[in-house]
Design a protein around this motif. Sequence first.
Motif, short mmCIF file in Angstrom:
data_model
loop_
_atom_site.label_atom_id
_atom_site.label_comp_id
_atom_site.label_asym_id
_atom_site.label_seq_id
_atom_site.Cartn_x
_atom_site.Cartn_y
_atom_site.Cartn_z
N SER A 34 6.99 -4.66 7.82
CA SER A 34 6.96 -3.90 6.58
C SER A 34 6.89 -4.87 5.40
O SER A 34 7.33 -6.01 5.49
CB SER A 34 8.18 -2.98 6.45
OG SER A 34 9.35 -3.73 6.23
N GLN A 51 -4.41 -2.79 1.69
CA GLN A 51 -5.14 -1.82 2.50
C GLN A 51 -5.36 -2.35 3.91
O GLN A 51 -5.18 -1.63 4.89
CB GLN A 51 -6.49 -1.49 1.86
CG GLN A 51 -6.38 -0.61 0.65
CD GLN A 51 -7.73 -0.38 -0.01
OE1 GLN A 51 -8.56 -1.27 -0.08
NE2 GLN A 51 -7.94 0.83 -0.50
N HIS A 85 -2.08 -2.24 5.76
CA HIS A 85 -1.76 -0.85 6.12
C HIS A 85 -2.57 -0.41 7.34
O HIS A 85 -2.03 0.21 8.26
CB HIS A 85 -2.03 0.07 4.93
CG HIS A 85 -1.93 1.52 5.27
ND1 HIS A 85 -0.74 2.14 5.56
CD2 HIS A 85 -2.89 2.46 5.40
CE1 HIS A 85 -0.96 3.41 5.84
NE2 HIS A 85 -2.26 3.63 5.75
N SER A 98 4.03 -1.20 7.34
CA SER A 98 4.61 -0.19 6.45
C SER A 98 4.74 -0.80 5.06
O SER A 98 5.23 -1.92 4.92
CB SER A 98 6.00 0.22 6.94
OG SER A 98 5.93 0.81 8.19
N LEU A 99 4.32 -0.05 4.05
CA LEU A 99 4.41 -0.51 2.67
C LEU A 99 5.50 0.30 1.97
O LEU A 99 5.49 1.53 2.01
CB LEU A 99 3.07 -0.32 1.96
CG LEU A 99 1.87 -1.00 2.63
CD1 LEU A 99 0.58 -0.62 1.92
CD2 LEU A 99 2.05 -2.51 2.65
N LEU A 115 0.45 2.92 -3.83
CA LEU A 115 0.60 3.05 -2.38
C LEU A 115 -0.01 4.35 -1.87
O LEU A 115 -0.62 4.37 -0.80
CB LEU A 115 2.06 2.97 -1.96
CG LEU A 115 2.69 1.59 -2.06
CD1 LEU A 115 4.06 1.60 -1.41
CD2 LEU A 115 1.82 0.53 -1.44
N THR A 146 -2.78 4.17 1.02
CA THR A 146 -2.51 4.80 2.31
C THR A 146 -3.22 6.14 2.49
O THR A 146 -3.21 6.71 3.57
CB THR A 146 -1.01 5.01 2.53
OG1 THR A 146 -0.51 5.91 1.52
CG2 THR A 146 -0.26 3.69 2.48
#
Length: 92
Positions: free
Chosen positions: A46, A64, A67, A72-73, A84, A88
């Motif tokens: 993350s 990007q 992801h 996990s952002l 985000l 996402t």
Amino acid sequence: MLRITIHEADGPLRLELEGRLAGAWVCELEQCWRTAKASHPNRKCSVDLTSVTFIDQAGWYLLQLMHLDGVSLVASGLMLQDILDYITGSTD
């Protein structure tokens, strides 16, 4: 300037970012991420963006890419959350 702290405690590997994700710092983050991923291939990862103050276009692209690779952002604040959501594809 960007500070990258890697937390390797139990649970997901966590990269904590503080500052501006821009310019040469984007390459530095990518290198840290790929090194951490190679060192811990079976752990989830993350990225904590809570203390990020700016993200340039290259930073957006890297986030990007991360992801899409399953990273996990995590962010707080409306601006970062909006970024985000865009990265996402979330509309929540």
